[in-house]
Design a protein around this motif. Structure first.
Motif, PDB file in Angstrom:
ATOM      1  N   ASP A   1      -2.134   5.469   2.342  1.00  0.00           N
ATOM      2  CA  ASP A   1      -3.105   4.432   2.704  1.00  0.00           C
ATOM      3  C   ASP A   1      -2.758   3.801   4.053  1.00  0.00           C
ATOM      4  O   ASP A   1      -3.649   3.496   4.848  1.00  0.00           O
ATOM      5  CB  ASP A   1      -3.155   3.352   1.621  1.00  0.00           C
TER       6      ASP A   1
ATOM      7  N   GLU B   1      -0.469  -5.792   6.240  1.00  0.00           N
ATOM      8  CA  GLU B   1       0.585  -4.811   5.961  1.00  0.00           C
ATOM      9  C   GLU B   1       1.728  -4.941   6.965  1.00  0.00           C
ATOM     10  O   GLU B   1       2.907  -4.944   6.598  1.00  0.00           O
ATOM     11  CB  GLU B   1      -0.001  -3.398   6.019  1.00  0.00           C
TER      12      GLU B   1
ATOM     13  N   ARG C   1       0.828  -1.200   0.000  1.00  0.00           N
ATOM     14  CA  ARG C   1       0.000   0.000   0.000  1.00  0.00           C
ATOM     15  C   ARG C   1       0.861   1.247   0.000  1.00  0.00           C
ATOM     16  O   ARG C   1       2.009   1.221   0.427  1.00  0.00           O
ATOM     17  CB  ARG C   1      -0.930  -0.016   1.219  1.00  0.00           C
TER      18      ARG C   1
END
Length: 215
Positions: free
Chosen positions: A10, A142, A6
């Motif tokens: 974000d 993430e 990302r």
């Protein structure tokens, strides 16, 4: 297959969402809950939240000055900075945290690592209190991807190297070796050294991961 990385914007948006979720979870916490031990060393729930406020309030150069002032004693550095963010009571500490919900202030390193700072410590708080809120799979993915690639704020690569980590609720996977599988957040927390999350994992690699965390 891992998720597509990302953008920093974000990731910071995910960070704000996870901070807000934690603040909402703690809005009705009792005095005994605020004083309870978190999963983060010797810090209470309130101290751990103050640490998160400090992390969102100090940029790289002030951070460096603080570390130098503590003569590279990172425990002392962290204690001094979290003490700045402790209020006269838990309500004030929570208000200070709410004031940085949208902060993009951090020191060096990828934004995903600072998202990790938020969601790991959020789970450090929630797990002992029996709060069942979980970070989003997107946020946990993430962070897990960052942790599996390098040691930074936590020894994620050291803890996971030589194992095959596979999420059962999202796209995260990393490494080769004995399998460790389970929810993304549990894999992330195990890479961050939180042995309490091993009970949420399964596979032949769990025993090796347990040995590493015990060491």
């Amino acid at each position: 297959m891992n998720a597509t990385p990302r953008s920093a914007a974000d990731v910071w948006a995910l960070t704000a969402t996870e901070r807000r979720s934690l603040a909402d979870d703690l809005a009705a916490a009792s005095p005994s809950q605020w004083a309870a031990d978190s999963l983060c060393g010797d810090w209470s729930v309130e101290e751990t939240l103050a640490h998160l406020t400090a992390a969102a309030s100090i940029g790289p150069w002030r951070w460096m000055g603080s570390v130098l002032g503590a003569r590279f004693d990172f425990d002392l550095h962290n204690r001094r900075r979290l003490n700045e963010q402790l209020g006269p009571d838990p309500a004030a500490t929570l208000a200070r945290f709410r004031a940085v919900l949208n902060s993009t202030t951090s020191t060096w390193g990828a934004a995903g690592m600072w998202l990790g700072e938020v969601i790991v410590h959020a789970q450090d708080i929630r797990r002992p209190l029996g709060i069942t809120t979980q970070p989003s799979v997107a946020a946990a993915t993430e962070v897990a991807q960052c942790y599996a690639q390098r040691d930074f704020t936590v020894p994620g690569l050291t803890n996971s190297q030589g194992l095959h980590l596979q999420a059962d609720d999202g796209p995260f996977q990393a490494g080769e070796g004995p399998l460790v599988t389970g929810p993304t957040v549990a894999l992330m927390m195990a890479m961050a050294g939180r042995a309490a999350y091993l009970e949420d994992l399964s596979g032949p690699g769990v025993s090796e991961l347990n040995t590493r965390l015990a060491a």
